[in-house]
Design a protein around this motif. Structure first.
Motif, PDB file in Angstrom:
ATOM      1  N   ALA A  66       0.963  -1.087   0.040  1.00 53.66           N
ATOM      2  CA  ALA A  66      -0.046   0.093   0.034  1.00 53.66           C
ATOM      3  C   ALA A  66       0.987   1.195   0.002  1.00 53.66           C
ATOM      4  O   ALA A  66       1.913   1.247   0.820  1.00 53.66           O
ATOM      5  CB  ALA A  66      -0.766   0.002   1.290  1.00 53.66           C
ATOM      6  N   THR A  67       0.593   2.218  -0.751  1.00 48.24           N
ATOM      7  CA  THR A  67       1.781   3.356  -1.002  1.00 48.24           C
ATOM      8  C   THR A  67       0.861   4.709  -0.901  1.00 48.24           C
ATOM      9  O   THR A  67      -0.193   4.822  -1.115  1.00 48.24           O
ATOM     10  CB  THR A  67       2.505   3.220  -2.360  1.00 48.24           C
ATOM     11  OG1 THR A  67       1.679   3.242  -3.584  1.00 48.24           O
ATOM     12  CG2 THR A  67       3.481   1.968  -2.395  1.00 48.24           C
ATOM     13  N   TYR A  68       1.577   5.639  -0.525  1.00 46.66           N
ATOM     14  CA  TYR A  68       1.070   7.026  -0.164  1.00 46.66           C
ATOM     15  C   TYR A  68       1.787   8.037  -1.275  1.00 46.66           C
ATOM     16  O   TYR A  68       1.010   9.198  -1.467  1.00 46.66           O
ATOM     17  CB  TYR A  68       1.250   7.374   1.176  1.00 46.66           C
ATOM     18  CG  TYR A  68       0.761   6.262   2.111  1.00 46.66           C
ATOM     19  CD1 TYR A  68      -0.595   5.750   2.217  1.00 46.66           C
ATOM     20  CD2 TYR A  68       1.685   5.415   2.851  1.00 46.66           C
ATOM     21  CE1 TYR A  68      -1.036   4.709   2.963  1.00 46.66           C
ATOM     22  CE2 TYR A  68       1.255   4.502   3.649  1.00 46.66           C
ATOM     23  CZ  TYR A  68      -0.217   4.147   3.617  1.00 46.66           C
ATOM     24  OH  TYR A  68      -0.626   3.033   4.485  1.00 46.66           O
ATOM     25  N   ASP A 102      -7.923   3.116   7.109  1.00 47.11           N
ATOM     26  CA  ASP A 102      -8.218   4.441   7.553  1.00 47.11           C
ATOM     27  C   ASP A 102      -8.480   5.535   6.530  1.00 47.11           C
ATOM     28  O   ASP A 102      -7.670   5.581   5.715  1.00 47.11           O
ATOM     29  CB  ASP A 102      -7.286   4.779   8.800  1.00 47.11           C
ATOM     30  CG  ASP A 102      -7.839   6.090   9.736  1.00 47.11           C
ATOM     31  OD1 ASP A 102      -8.942   5.664  10.048  1.00 47.11           O
ATOM     32  OD2 ASP A 102      -7.102   6.921   9.782  1.00 47.11           O
ATOM     33  N   GLN A 119      -8.524   9.187   5.302  1.00 45.21           N
ATOM     34  CA  GLN A 119      -8.209  10.738   5.748  1.00 45.21           C
ATOM     35  C   GLN A 119      -8.264  11.572   4.336  1.00 45.21           C
ATOM     36  O   GLN A 119      -8.509  11.080   3.187  1.00 45.21           O
ATOM     37  CB  GLN A 119      -6.944  10.949   6.409  1.00 45.21           C
ATOM     38  CG  GLN A 119      -6.665   9.965   7.651  1.00 45.21           C
ATOM     39  CD  GLN A 119      -5.715  10.411   8.429  1.00 45.21           C
ATOM     40  OE1 GLN A 119      -5.099  11.429   8.396  1.00 45.21           O
ATOM     41  NE2 GLN A 119      -5.793   9.561   9.501  1.00 45.21           N
ATOM     42  N   LEU A 165      -7.247  10.276   1.000  1.00 44.32           N
ATOM     43  CA  LEU A 165      -6.155   9.652   1.492  1.00 44.32           C
ATOM     44  C   LEU A 165      -6.478   8.473   2.493  1.00 44.32           C
ATOM     45  O   LEU A 165      -6.711   8.551   3.522  1.00 44.32           O
ATOM     46  CB  LEU A 165      -4.951  10.660   2.241  1.00 44.32           C
ATOM     47  CG  LEU A 165      -3.382   9.917   2.662  1.00 44.32           C
ATOM     48  CD1 LEU A 165      -2.764   9.511   1.599  1.00 44.32           C
ATOM     49  CD2 LEU A 165      -2.968  11.332   3.187  1.00 44.32           C
ATOM     50  N   ILE A 189      -5.257   4.983   4.527  1.00 44.66           N
ATOM     51  CA  ILE A 189      -3.871   4.606   5.193  1.00 44.66           C
ATOM     52  C   ILE A 189      -4.089   3.000   5.720  1.00 44.66           C
ATOM     53  O   ILE A 189      -5.375   2.711   6.140  1.00 44.66           O
ATOM     54  CB  ILE A 189      -3.858   5.254   6.280  1.00 44.66           C
ATOM     55  CG1 ILE A 189      -3.474   6.884   5.883  1.00 44.66           C
ATOM     56  CG2 ILE A 189      -2.546   4.724   7.063  1.00 44.66           C
ATOM     57  CD1 ILE A 189      -3.128   7.882   7.188  1.00 44.66           C
ATOM     58  N   ASP A 190      -3.409   2.278   5.209  1.00 44.76           N
ATOM     59  CA  ASP A 190      -3.338   0.943   5.364  1.00 44.76           C
ATOM     60  C   ASP A 190      -3.075   0.535   6.969  1.00 44.76           C
ATOM     61  O   ASP A 190      -2.097   0.338   7.361  1.00 44.76           O
ATOM     62  CB  ASP A 190      -2.320   0.149   4.662  1.00 44.76           C
ATOM     63  CG  ASP A 190      -2.282  -1.313   4.880  1.00 44.76           C
ATOM     64  OD1 ASP A 190      -3.299  -2.068   5.056  1.00 44.76           O
ATOM     65  OD2 ASP A 190      -1.118  -1.868   4.847  1.00 44.76           O
ATOM     66  N   ALA A 191      -4.115   0.890   7.796  1.00 45.91           N
ATOM     67  CA  ALA A 191      -3.839   0.721   9.277  1.00 45.91           C
ATOM     68  C   ALA A 191      -4.065  -0.357   9.970  1.00 45.91           C
ATOM     69  O   ALA A 191      -3.889  -0.666  11.177  1.00 45.91           O
ATOM     70  CB  ALA A 191      -4.649   1.830   9.987  1.00 45.91           C
TER      71      ALA A 191
END
Lengths: 258, 283, 93
Positions: B144-146, B210, B212, B220, B222-224
């Motif tokens: 998973a990338t941001y 998650d 955001q 955005l 997030i792989d939380a």
């Protein structure tokens, strides 16, 4: 990836003063700061979290906000050198001992030493404690006998009532005034699968440290008695044998200390 | 044929707090653990894992090898992984297409790498080295990338397929990671999955994310791993199953870990979708 | 002390210790202890992001500076220490 790309990425990760690294693609957004911050956050939060997990009593004593700033500073100055998070923070106690602003809780470093020892004991090698019957069979030159202690055994010496303070901040004892501020030495061990913290009797720390260092039973008892006149050998042998701290007996003829 | 012997059932990431519940309630699926949490010499982690291994297929999932890193692999860490795999003989070993170590400092996150011919060669060499060191084949997981890199000139799906071809490894398809990356970078998750080399896939991961917003107000994700699997991820998973049939599928829940029954219910949902896919494929 | 005397003293202590340890071990056996897996500590390596915020890692790391203004408000205020109750005061910068 090129080492340079990685270096720039890593440097930006650890220094919030820098922006996101320059070589990101347009799909990262025209302003990639917040996206890049996810990584920065993950690194900081996971490392600070590893410390919070390992040092819960210390965190309770100084409060979450204070502890987290202490952890943040430690993470910045002492990034882990190993991927094993269970061992991250082995030298956190030394950091705490040097940290400013902790004069009022001068025992905090000792608390972190105790908590670090607990994690090491939790993951220490397994070994079967010797039953009492193994000692009953001992005869002859008892004074020359050396004992191999369980791999989980650690002694944490303190000039503060360490065990009481730890117990009050780990849910083992009710919080309350500590009337007697005498020093306490702690034993940390995991003879089976539960980690125990015990307050050592007078001279107990010297006795265990000497045994762990390879001293004979007689020498260890002698050193303990030298340090504490009230050293009670019988009481300490009960703790040693009954507590499952001994995993092997090395008779005298097997030579010197390991 | 992929290098995994995991059963085509659901599995869960094992958390110590679920140990008693698993023994009491029973669980038919496989278990997955993070390798690094079992690299101590002894104690409760090994006692629990040894006990669970008696009844369950096991996946060992590394999170700290830094296979995507520019530097050499940590030989001590490879040796530790070998010891762990020898001890538990897991049905599968997997790691991530990511890096986490730089100049000996461990950054404790799965960091992204650019996809180029140069990085492809390096990752293949690292997978080769890992498989040699472990004496077994492994699975490599999509990240998973941001953010993504300007220098990348190989699509991620092609990058993974080429690693699998050259190194002879399998792939671990994290469907949540696909959805997270697709949302973050504005590509179609369905198109990504259409291009994904499913023949190499030995295991699927499903986890919660998650939500955001980035600086521009764009979503955005997030792989939380701190929430139930999201509905669009279940939908994507079902579409993958339609092509693959039942396949080892893991529920990952690492933060805000729920009670056992909640986690087991997520696993049951995966099993139900697999059963449905099997029926439709047979029809 | 001559070795014989030391030996005799050790043997006496050991005998006394063993009688007590053996008695309590026998009690444990009567109680039929089950295999205990210990109180689990949390595994610390994860492959997930931390709790989902993007800001926790971004405050500046400044060892002597503002970050340290965080006021400790832990349990130490309820423990009596040699320096009295309420031991932790805000750090003066």
């Amino acid at each position: 990836m090129s080492a340079a790309t990685e270096t720039a990425f890593g440097a930006a990760l650890r220094d919030p003063g820098r922006g996101a690294p320059a070589h990101l693609a347009p799909s990262s957004g025209r302003r990639p700061e917040r996206r890049f911050s996810v990584y920065r956050n993950n690194v900081a939060v996971s490392l600070m979290g590893a410390l919070a997990t390992r040092f819960p009593a210390a965190r309770r004593i100084v409060g979450e906000a204070f502890f987290d700033e202490l952890a943040r500073a430690y993470v910045a100055q002492h990034p882990p050198r190993s991927p094993l998070m269970m061992m991250y923070g082995d030298d956190f106690p030394e950091f705490v001992a040097q940290a400013p602003g902790l004069d009022e809780v001068s025992y905090l470093a000792d608390i972190t030493r105790l908590e670090a020892a607990r994690t090491r004991a939790y993951h220490a090698a397994d070994a079967d404690p010797l039953p009492a019957s193994a000692f009953a069979a001992l005869d002859g030159a008892l004074d020359e006998v050396r004992l191999a202690l369980h791999p989980s055994v650690e002694v944490v010496r303190s000039g503060h009532p360490l065990v009481t303070i730890w117990a009050m901040n780990s849910g083992e004892a009710e919080l309350g005034p500590i009337a007697d501020w005498s020093p306490q030495d702690a034993l940390v061990c995991r003879p089976e699968l539960d980690v125990f913290v015990r307050r050592l009797p007078d001279g107990g720390a010297a006795f265990l440290v000497a045994l762990a260092g390879g001293a004979t039973l007689a020498d260890a008892a002698g050193r303990a008695a030298q340090e504490a006149r009230s050293f009670d050998l019988t009481e300490n042998l009960i703790g040693l044998i009954g507590g499952g701290l001994v995993v092997a007996i090395r008779p005298s003829q097997q030579g010197d200390a390991p | 044929m992929t290098p995994t012997a995991l059963p085509a059932t659901s599995g869960v990431g094992f958390k110590p707090e679920h140990f008693a519940a698993i023994l009491e309630a029973g669980f038919d699926g496989f278990l997955e653990v993070h390798a690094e949490n079992y690299m101590g010499a002894g104690g409760p982690p090994h006692a629990m894992l040894g006990r669970l291994r008696e009844d369950h297929a096991l996946s060992i999932h590394g999170v700290g090898l830094s296979i995507g890193g520019a530097g050499p692999l940590d030989r001590d860490h490879l040796a530790r992984l070998r010891t762990l795999c020898d001890r538990y003989a897991p049905e599968s070993f997997s790691e991530h297409l990511a890096w986490s170590t730089h100049d000996g400092d461990f950054l404790n996150d799965l960091l992204p790498l650019p996809y180029t011919q140069e990085t492809l060669r390096r990752v293949v060499a690292h997978v080769d080295q890992t498989q040699d060191a472990l004496g077994r084949k492994m699975l490599l997981e999509n990240p998973a990338t941001y953010v993504t890199f300007a220098e990348s000139d190989v699509p991620e799906t092609e990058f993974l397929a080429e690693i699998a071809r050259r190194a002879g490894c399998g792939l671990l398809l994290d469907v949540n990671n696909v959805f997270v990356s697709a949302t973050n970078h504005g590509f179609s998750a369905d198109a990504y999955l259409a291009a994904f080399p499913l023949d190499f896939v030995g295991e699927i991961h499903l986890g919660g994310h998650d939500a955001q917003e980035d600086d521009a107000g764009a979503p955005l994700l997030i792989d939380a791993h701190g929430a139930p699997v999201a509905d669009p991820v279940w939908t994507l998973y079902e579409r993958v199953l339609a092509r693959t049939g039942p396949i080892a599928s893991l529920i990952e829940w690492d933060n805000d870990v729920p009670d056992w029954s909640t986690l087991a219910a997520e696993a049951k949902r995966a099993d139900a979708l697999m059963a449905g896919a099997a029926r439709r494929r047979a029809a | 002390m001559p070795a014989r005397t030391v030996n005799a003293a050790l043997a006496g202590s050991l005998l006394a210790a063993l009688s007590i340890v053996s008695a309590s071990a026998a009690e444990d056996k009567m109680a039929g202890k089950e295999k205990c897996y210990g109180v689990a500590m949390k595994g610390q390596n994860d492959c997930a992001a931390g709790p989902g915020t993007t800001c926790a890692g971004t405050s500046k790391v400044d060892y002597q500076g503002n970050a340290w203004k965080a006021v400790a408000k832990g349990t130490c205020t309820t423990m009596k220490t040699p320096k009295g109750m309420g031991s932790l005061e805000p750090i003066k910068m």
